[in-house]
Write an enzyme that holds these catalytic residues in place. Structure first.
Site, PDB file in Angstrom:
ATOM      1  N   PHE A 149       5.015 -33.886  54.025  1.00 38.19           N
ATOM      2  CA  PHE A 149       4.998 -33.035  52.838  1.00 38.19           C
ATOM      3  C   PHE A 149       5.398 -31.638  53.292  1.00 38.19           C
ATOM      4  O   PHE A 149       4.724 -31.032  54.117  1.00 38.19           O
ATOM      5  CB  PHE A 149       3.597 -32.997  52.189  1.00 38.19           C
ATOM      6  CG  PHE A 149       3.615 -32.374  50.826  1.00 38.19           C
ATOM      7  CD1 PHE A 149       3.570 -33.159  49.674  1.00 38.19           C
ATOM      8  CD2 PHE A 149       3.717 -30.996  50.673  1.00 38.19           C
ATOM      9  CE1 PHE A 149       3.625 -32.579  48.408  1.00 38.19           C
ATOM     10  CE2 PHE A 149       3.774 -30.412  49.414  1.00 38.19           C
ATOM     11  CZ  PHE A 149       3.718 -31.211  48.279  1.00 38.19           C
ATOM     12  N   ASP A 235       6.097 -27.231  61.062  1.00 40.56           N
ATOM     13  CA  ASP A 235       5.468 -26.803  59.808  1.00 40.56           C
ATOM     14  C   ASP A 235       3.951 -26.809  60.025  1.00 40.56           C
ATOM     15  O   ASP A 235       3.318 -27.859  60.055  1.00 40.56           O
ATOM     16  CB  ASP A 235       5.878 -27.796  58.700  1.00 40.56           C
ATOM     17  CG  ASP A 235       5.224 -27.476  57.359  1.00 40.56           C
ATOM     18  OD1 ASP A 235       4.236 -26.714  57.329  1.00 40.56           O
ATOM     19  OD2 ASP A 235       5.691 -28.010  56.330  1.00 40.56           O
ATOM     20  N   LYS A 264      -0.509 -20.838  53.382  1.00 37.20           N
ATOM     21  CA  LYS A 264      -1.870 -21.193  52.938  1.00 37.20           C
ATOM     22  C   LYS A 264      -2.969 -20.242  53.442  1.00 37.20           C
ATOM     23  O   LYS A 264      -3.264 -19.252  52.800  1.00 37.20           O
ATOM     24  CB  LYS A 264      -2.168 -22.642  53.294  1.00 37.20           C
ATOM     25  CG  LYS A 264      -1.287 -23.617  52.462  1.00 37.20           C
ATOM     26  CD  LYS A 264      -1.812 -25.021  52.505  1.00 37.20           C
ATOM     27  CE  LYS A 264      -0.868 -26.014  51.832  1.00 37.20           C
ATOM     28  NZ  LYS A 264      -1.047 -26.127  50.400  1.00 37.20           N
TER      29      LYS A 264
HETATM   30  C1  LIG Z   1       2.548 -29.114  55.440  1.00 38.98           C
HETATM   31  C2  LIG Z   1       2.991 -28.367  54.209  1.00 38.98           C
HETATM   32  N1  LIG Z   1       4.138 -27.677  54.234  1.00 38.98           N
HETATM   33  C3  LIG Z   1       4.576 -26.983  53.173  1.00 38.98           C
HETATM   34  C4  LIG Z   1       3.852 -26.961  52.004  1.00 38.98           C
HETATM   35  C5  LIG Z   1       4.351 -26.192  50.825  1.00 38.98           C
HETATM   36  O1  LIG Z   1       3.570 -25.051  50.638  1.00 38.98           O
HETATM   37  P1  LIG Z   1       3.497 -24.329  49.222  1.00 38.98           P
HETATM   38  O2  LIG Z   1       2.758 -25.209  48.290  1.00 38.98           O
HETATM   39  O3  LIG Z   1       2.797 -23.035  49.501  1.00 38.98           O
HETATM   40  O4  LIG Z   1       4.903 -24.095  48.777  1.00 38.98           O
HETATM   41  C6  LIG Z   1       2.655 -27.667  51.922  1.00 38.98           C
HETATM   42  C7  LIG Z   1       1.874 -27.677  50.675  1.00 38.98           C
HETATM   43  O5  LIG Z   1       0.892 -28.341  50.508  1.00 38.98           O
HETATM   44  C8  LIG Z   1       2.211 -28.395  53.053  1.00 38.98           C
HETATM   45  O6  LIG Z   1       1.085 -29.099  53.033  1.00 38.98           O
END
Ligand SMILES: Cc1ncc(COP(=O)(O)O)c(C=O)c1O
Length: 457
Positions: A149, A235, A264
């Protein structure tokens, strides 16, 4: 204790306006799950509702609230920033506070990470990483791990294979290739084509079911990247900011990525912010001349409130030693879960790192359980997990969720300020719900009711 859904049109509530003008489907879903309660005050790991309930947060807004809800130090820091009436978003000055935050992030991240691009969301961070990797390598393709994700903007979504998220939104980016998480042979074969700008990975796949890879997998992935001139993009949107015990989960796997994305928890739970950390080489490839000084930017990038929230969040994480806490408490928490849940056949595995934990369920062997389990799975693969979530919330006053891309894994990711007593409360609550699933017909009739109501919506 019985729950009370906030009714449409209730005096003093804007639920009906939300329903009319924002997202009625979301309200309907929360109502269906009996989770539409009116939160009045949130503090640490606790959420207090208008009707007097105290709910323990074991979701943390998907790893936003590492420092706990409304940490007084962060709230004060934000108030102080507002009181200064300083420059914000002039788009024509040097926001020094962004320099201060970037320096701290680079020093904590270490390796070759020496520059930072700030954005407002994790997805925006991933978008930046895609563009920067292309600019650095002159290649267009991106490799990712299946089940991941990375966010729901078009670029980030191109790095997610799950049809649920993609359906109706294509065509997405060309030249993206999903490889099974852990498949080194497949990865090597794809990277050896030398057509790909980057390999984008979560060090622990969160929404795929809190999948913790072997050290060897990530080490080898890094080695293949180096050998083939592919950038390694990690990520850390969920795993970073001490969630797994160290500042980055990458540190526990000995990785030295070319790009790292944080978001986050960098927000202190209060301000939208993301940080894309990169090597000097990546920076120079993008911002290569005066003409390109602002070739990738965004209006809210480097805004003072977000930067202040990031600095204050780091202060709290460091002064309260929340990483060490996550590491120690996570280990004992998983040990207790394993012990308490061992007698139940539907428990497949308890896993995680720091305070990012997952409880994986499996189909039971016993016929009397297997029949309803499979029936509900056919209605919707998430049905079983949602009934567990619903019961944890309604009867045990604990907020949690199943993973977005693996419905048989329940998350346990509380704020890192959670107390041992609160962790024990979760262990005893989940034991109660799991026991019910193994022994009581009401658990399954409840699921049936949920299925019926869902169909009628
Ligand atoms: C691992 C990961 N990367 C990227 C994102 C995307 O972040 P955002 O919701 O702030 O755009 C998320 C969102 O849950 C995530 O869990």
């Amino acid at each position: 204790m019985a729950t009370r859904a906030v009714s449409v049109g209730e005096k003093g509530s804007f639920t009906d306006s939300y329903q009319q003008y924002v997202n009625p489907q979301w309200v309907a879903l929360l109502n269906l799950l009996d989770m539409n309660v009116h939160y009045q005050r949130c503090s640490g790991a606790e959420l207090f509702t208008a009707d007097g309930r105290r709910i323990l947060d074991f979701l943390s807004g998907y790893c936003v609230h590492n420092t706990g809800h409304n940490h007084p130090y962060i709230v004060q820091a934000l108030k102080g920033e507002l009181d200064k009436s300083g420059p914000a978003m002039l788009q024509s000055h040097v926001p020094e506070i962004a320099g201060e935050l970037a320096e701290r992030l680079c020093k904590l991240a270490g390796g070759g990470l020496q520059k930072v691009y700030f954005g407002s969301s994790g997805s925006e961070g991933v978008e930046a990483a895609i563009k920067f990797a292309r600019a650095t390598t002159g290649r267009t393709g991106i490799v990712y791990a299946r089940g991941s994700f990375h966010g729901l903007t078009a670029g980030a979504l191109s790095l997610m294979n799950d049809a649920f998220w993609r359906e109706g939104f294509g065509p997405l980016l060309q030249n993206t290739e999903g490889i099974e998480f852990g498949d080194l042979l497949g990865l090597e074969r794809v990277l050896e084509t030398r057509r790909y700008a980057a390999l984008v990975l979560e060090p622990i796949q969160a929404e795929a079911g809190i999948r913790v890879p072997s050290n060897e997998y990530l080490q080898k992935a890094q080695e293949y990247c180096r050998r083939t001139g592919t950038l390694l993009v990690i990520d850390e949107v969920q795993t970073g900011m001490y969630r797994t015990g160290t500042f980055l989960a990458s540190h526990q796997f000995g990785l030295q990525p070319d790009i790292v994305i944080l978001a986050k928890a960098l927000s202190g739970g209060l301000m939208p912010v993301s940080a894309t950390l990169m090597t000097e080489k990546v920076y120079r490839s993008v911002y290569s001349s005066l003409r390109r000084a602002i070739v990738h930017t965004s209006t809210f990038s480097e805004n003072s409130l977000s930067m202040r929230a990031g600095l204050a969040a780091l202060d709290v994480l460091e002064s309260e030693r929340l990483g060490e806490r996550a590491m120690a408490l996570g280990e004992s928490f998983r040990a207790k879960l394993r012990e308490e849940l061992a007698p139940f056949e539907m428990i497949k595995e308890i896993r995680g790192m720091g305070l990012l934990c997952g409880i994986e369920f499996r189909a039971p062997n016993k016929l009397s359980l297997r029949v309803p389990f499979e029936a509900f799975h056919r209605v919707h693969p998430a049905m079983f997990g949602q009934v567990v979530v619903m019961r944890m919330f309604r009867e045990k006053n604990i907020l949690t969720q199943i993973c977005g891309n693996h419905f048989l894994v329940l998350k346990a990711a509380p704020p890192l300020v959670v107390s041992e007593r609160q962790l024990d409360e979760f262990v005893s609550a989940i034991r109660g719900v799991v026991k019910l699933a193994h022994t009581s017909a009401t658990f399954w009739s409840e699921a049936l009711g949920l299925a019926r109501r869902a169909v009628n919506l």
